[in-house]
Design an enzyme around this catalytic site. Structure first.
Site, PDB file in Angstrom:
ATOM      1  N   HIS A  68     -13.335   2.047   3.371  1.00 57.58           N
ATOM      2  CA  HIS A  68     -12.314   2.916   3.941  1.00 57.58           C
ATOM      3  C   HIS A  68     -12.845   3.280   5.323  1.00 57.58           C
ATOM      4  O   HIS A  68     -13.465   2.436   5.984  1.00 57.58           O
ATOM      5  CB  HIS A  68     -12.037   4.134   3.057  1.00 57.58           C
ATOM      6  CG  HIS A  68     -10.804   4.871   3.463  1.00 57.58           C
ATOM      7  ND1 HIS A  68     -10.831   6.107   4.054  1.00 57.58           N
ATOM      8  CD2 HIS A  68      -9.495   4.521   3.411  1.00 57.58           C
ATOM      9  CE1 HIS A  68      -9.598   6.502   4.339  1.00 57.58           C
ATOM     10  NE2 HIS A  68      -8.755   5.552   3.960  1.00 57.58           N
TER      11      HIS A  68
ATOM     12  N   HIS B 153      -9.090  -1.722   7.222  1.00 58.71           N
ATOM     13  CA  HIS B 153     -10.144  -0.713   7.412  1.00 58.71           C
ATOM     14  C   HIS B 153     -11.494  -1.280   7.827  1.00 58.71           C
ATOM     15  O   HIS B 153     -12.351  -0.506   8.283  1.00 58.71           O
ATOM     16  CB  HIS B 153     -10.342   0.165   6.160  1.00 58.71           C
ATOM     17  CG  HIS B 153      -9.298   1.213   5.967  1.00 58.71           C
ATOM     18  ND1 HIS B 153      -9.277   2.382   6.695  1.00 58.71           N
ATOM     19  CD2 HIS B 153      -8.231   1.272   5.134  1.00 58.71           C
ATOM     20  CE1 HIS B 153      -8.236   3.123   6.307  1.00 58.71           C
ATOM     21  NE2 HIS B 153      -7.582   2.476   5.368  1.00 58.71           N
TER      22      HIS B 153
ATOM     23  N   HIS C 152       0.823  -1.214   0.000  1.00 57.27           N
ATOM     24  CA  HIS C 152       0.000   0.000   0.000  1.00 57.27           C
ATOM     25  C   HIS C 152       0.852   1.257   0.000  1.00 57.27           C
ATOM     26  O   HIS C 152       1.599   1.511   0.943  1.00 57.27           O
ATOM     27  CB  HIS C 152      -0.908   0.010   1.231  1.00 57.27           C
ATOM     28  CG  HIS C 152      -2.038   0.985   1.127  1.00 57.27           C
ATOM     29  ND1 HIS C 152      -3.243   0.665   0.558  1.00 57.27           N
ATOM     30  CD2 HIS C 152      -2.141   2.283   1.526  1.00 57.27           C
ATOM     31  CE1 HIS C 152      -4.051   1.711   0.623  1.00 57.27           C
ATOM     32  NE2 HIS C 152      -3.401   2.712   1.190  1.00 57.27           N
TER      33      HIS C 152
ATOM     34  N   ASP D 262       0.311   5.531  -1.093  1.00 56.62           N
ATOM     35  CA  ASP D 262      -0.665   6.555  -1.481  1.00 56.62           C
ATOM     36  C   ASP D 262      -0.058   7.690  -2.286  1.00 56.62           C
ATOM     37  O   ASP D 262      -0.535   8.832  -2.224  1.00 56.62           O
ATOM     38  CB  ASP D 262      -1.327   7.125  -0.224  1.00 56.62           C
ATOM     39  CG  ASP D 262      -2.501   6.296   0.249  1.00 56.62           C
ATOM     40  OD1 ASP D 262      -3.468   6.159  -0.506  1.00 56.62           O
ATOM     41  OD2 ASP D 262      -2.447   5.769   1.379  1.00 56.62           O
TER      42      ASP D 262
ATOM     43  N   HIS E 263      -2.601  -3.017   4.713  1.00 60.42           N
ATOM     44  CA  HIS E 263      -1.809  -2.125   5.569  1.00 60.42           C
ATOM     45  C   HIS E 263      -2.451  -2.063   6.954  1.00 60.42           C
ATOM     46  O   HIS E 263      -3.164  -1.129   7.287  1.00 60.42           O
ATOM     47  CB  HIS E 263      -1.635  -0.738   4.959  1.00 60.42           C
ATOM     48  CG  HIS E 263      -2.899  -0.003   4.606  1.00 60.42           C
ATOM     49  ND1 HIS E 263      -3.868  -0.528   3.796  1.00 60.42           N
ATOM     50  CD2 HIS E 263      -3.342   1.241   4.956  1.00 60.42           C
ATOM     51  CE1 HIS E 263      -4.855   0.345   3.659  1.00 60.42           C
ATOM     52  NE2 HIS E 263      -4.572   1.424   4.358  1.00 60.42           N
TER      53      HIS E 263
ATOM     54  N   GLU F 133      -8.851   1.417  -2.743  1.00 62.25           N
ATOM     55  CA  GLU F 133      -8.972   1.538  -1.291  1.00 62.25           C
ATOM     56  C   GLU F 133     -10.340   2.118  -0.940  1.00 62.25           C
ATOM     57  O   GLU F 133     -10.528   3.323  -0.833  1.00 62.25           O
ATOM     58  CB  GLU F 133      -7.859   2.428  -0.724  1.00 62.25           C
ATOM     59  CG  GLU F 133      -7.879   2.467   0.801  1.00 62.25           C
ATOM     60  CD  GLU F 133      -6.780   3.323   1.393  1.00 62.25           C
ATOM     61  OE1 GLU F 133      -6.523   3.196   2.599  1.00 62.25           O
ATOM     62  OE2 GLU F 133      -6.177   4.128   0.649  1.00 62.25           O
TER      63      GLU F 133
ATOM     64  N   ASP G  88       2.189   2.045   3.856  1.00 66.15           N
ATOM     65  CA  ASP G  88       1.247   3.170   3.802  1.00 66.15           C
ATOM     66  C   ASP G  88       1.964   4.497   3.619  1.00 66.15           C
ATOM     67  O   ASP G  88       1.482   5.552   4.060  1.00 66.15           O
ATOM     68  CB  ASP G  88       0.354   3.213   5.053  1.00 66.15           C
ATOM     69  CG  ASP G  88      -0.930   4.019   4.841  1.00 66.15           C
ATOM     70  OD1 ASP G  88      -1.224   4.376   3.688  1.00 66.15           O
ATOM     71  OD2 ASP G  88      -1.624   4.298   5.837  1.00 66.15           O
TER      72      ASP G  88
END
Length: 431
Positions: free
Chosen positions: A197, A244, A59, A61, A265, A170, A336
Site C-alpha cells: 500500500h 501502489h 477495487h 473500499d 486502480h 490491498e 476506487d
C-alpha cells in the site's frame, strides 16, 4: 350467359379498384421497407451491453468504510441505502445495493484493507477481520451477492443476476512476510494481492519513494524474497496487483512473473504525472505481459489538480491513452469508490458507470466489443490465464517455504512485536 352493360361496368370498376389497391400496397410496402429503423440511443446501447456482459470493477473500499464508521457492525445496518448514514469524512458512501443495481455492476473485487499502522503488529488479524466482514455482508444478502473464486463462477453469478464478489488484499503488509499466510488468504477467497500500500514492506517498495523529495528507506524494487512471493502467487493463481508500488518494483515483477498482472486502480502517468499512475514504458510491459490496467476515478490521479475534481471526460482521457499505448486488451475499470473522498462530476457513485460507457460510445471509436473488453472481458481473460498457468505450475513447483531474513525485518523495525522462535539466534539473544 351474356353480361348486361351494367354488369360489365361493375366488373370493370371492381377490377380497376383491385389493380389500384395492389399498386398502392406494393408502393407502400416498398416505402415502409425502405424506412430506416429508429436509431438506438447511446443510453440504450450502453444499457444493453451491461445487461448482457458483466461489468467487473477492480477495487471498491466499502469494507474499509464500514470498518472506519461502523466498527464492522452490519446486523442492523441497511446496506440498500447508505446515503441515510453520515460518515466521518462527511462524504456519503459511494456504495450500496440500490446504486450497485442502478449502475448495472456485475462483479466487484472488494478491497480487503487496513492501514499501514498495523504492520508488524496486528496486520494479519485486521485483514482477517475485513474478510470476515465481507463474508457476513455477502451472507446477509444472498439474493444480491455471490462469493466467487474463478472466472467461470463470475459468469455463473452474472447469469443468476447476482453480483459476483471477489476479494483483493490491498497491501502486502497483510501477510507479514509469510508464505503460510499468503496461502491461507488464497484459501479464504483472496484472488489478488496489491504488493504494497502506501508503505514499504520488507520485500517491496511503494510508489512514494519515486517522489523527488522522498527520504524513505528503499528496497530498490523487489527483493529476492519478494520475487519468491510473486512466484508463489503465480503458483496459487493469485493475481499480482501493481497498484501502489514503485516503478522499479513494477519492472522487477514483469521480469519475474509467469502470469499476467493487474493494476487494480491506477491511471495514466502521461495524462497525470502522479506516482500512483502507470508510465508509458510500463504500459508497454503490460501489453507484452497480457495484463490489464484498471483505471481509477480518484481526482488526484485523474487531473493532478487539487482544485479540479474532473469530469467523466477526464477519466475517458486516461482510458483512451492507455488504450492507445497498450491496446484495447489492456484496459479495465477500478474506480476506487469509498476509498476516495471526492469523485469526478457525473461519476459520483457506483450508480454512474453507465455514464462513462455512454460517453465512450458517443465518441464514435468504441465498438460494442471494445466496451465488453473494457468493462470486464479483459479481466476475465487475465483471471483465466492465471488459473491455467497455476495448474501447470502446480505440476512441478512445490509450495514456497522458509523465512524472510531477520535483517530484512529489522530494517523496518518489525521484530519487536513478533515471536522469533524460528530465528534461533535472535530468539536466544532476547531470552
Amino acid at each position: 350467359m351474356a353480361l348486361t352493360r351494367k354488369q360489365v361496368i361493375i366488373i370493370g370498376s371492381v377490377g380497376t379498384i383491385l389493380v389500384i389497391a395492389l399498386v398502392v400496397g406494393i408502393t407502400v410496402g416498398v416505402v415502409v421497407g425502405r424506412r430506416k429503423p429508429t436509431p438506438i440511443t447511446v443510453e440504450q446501447r450502453a444499457s444493453k451491453i451491461l445487461a448482457n456482459n458483466p461489468l467487473i470493477d477492480g477495487h471498491n473500499d466499502w469494507a474499509w468504510l464500514i470498518r472506519a464508521n461502523f466498527n464492522n457492525t452490519i446486523n442492523d445496518l441497511d446496506l440498500y441505502d447508505m446515503t441515510q448514514h453520515s460518515v466521518k469524512n462527511s462524504t456519503p458512501s459511494h456504495t450500496d445495493i440500490t446504486r450497485l443495481r442502478i449502475g448495472q455492476v456485475g462483479g466487484q473485487f472488494w478491497s480487503i484493507y487496513t492501514s499501514c499502522t498495523h504492520q508488524g503488529k496486528d496486520a494479519t488479524i485486521s485483514f482477517m477481520e475485513q474478510i470476515d466482514l465481507m463474508n457476513r455482508l455477502l451472507a446477509k444478502y444472498p439474493d444480491v451477492f455471490q462469493m466467487v473464486k474463478t472466472a467461470d463462477e463470475i459468469r455463473q453469478a452474472f447469469a443468476a443476476k447476482r453480483i459476483a464478489s471477489l476479494y483483493g488484499v490491498e497491501g502486502g503488509q497483510a501477510i507479514e512476510s509469510s508464505f503460510a499466510i499468503l496461502r491461507l488468504f488464497y484459501q479464504m477467497g483472496v484472488r489478488y494481492m496489491t504488493l504494497t500500500h502506501n508503505c514499504n514492506n520488507p520485500w517491496a517498495d511503494q510508489n512514494q519513494i519515486d517522489r523527488v523529495d522522498s527520504t524513505l528507506i528503499k528496497n530498490n524494487g523487489l527483493t529476492d524474497f519478494g520475487k519468491r512471493i510473486v512466484a508463489e502467487m503465480n503458483r496459487l493463481g493469485m493475481l499480482v496487483d501493481l497498484a501502489h508500488v514503485s516503478k522499479q518494483t513494477m519492472i522487477d515483477v514483469f521480469d519475474t512473473t509467469k502470469s499476467p498482472v493487474i493494476f487494480s486502480h491506477s491511471s495514466a502517468y502521461a495524462v497525470c504525472n502522479h506516482t500512483r499512475n502507470v508510465q508509458d514504458d510500463v504500459l508497454q510491459l503490460v501489453k507484452k505481459n497480457n495484463g490489464v490496467v484498471m483505471v481509477a476515478f480518484a481526482p488526484g490521479f485523474i487531473t493532478c489538480n487539487a482544485s479540479n475534481i474532473g469530469t467523466v471526460s477526464d477519466v475517458a482521457e486516461h482510458i483512451n491513452h492507455i488504450r492507445n499505448i497498450a491496446g484495447i486488451e489492456s484496459i479495465g475499470l477500478g474506480a476506487d469508490y469509498d476509498g476516495i473522498g471526492t469523485t469526478p462530476k457525473d461519476l459520483e457513485d457506483v450508480s454512474k458507470y453507465p455514464k462513462l460507457i455512454e460517453y465512450l460510445l458517443a465518441q464514435g471509436n468504441w465498438t460494442d466489443d471494445d466496451i465488453i473488453k473494457l468493462i470486464g472481458g479483459n479481466l476475465l481473460r487475465v483471471l483465466e490465464s492465471n488459473e491455467q498457468i497455476a495448474q501447470e505450475l502446480q505440476k512441478t513447483m512445490k509450495p514456497e517455504e522458509g523465512l524472510i531474513t531477520s535483517d530484512e525485518l529489522q530494517k523496518y523495525n518489525l521484530t519487536e512485536c513478533r515471536n522469533l522462535d524460528m530465528y534461533p539466534k535472535m530468539a536466544n539473544s532476547t531470552s
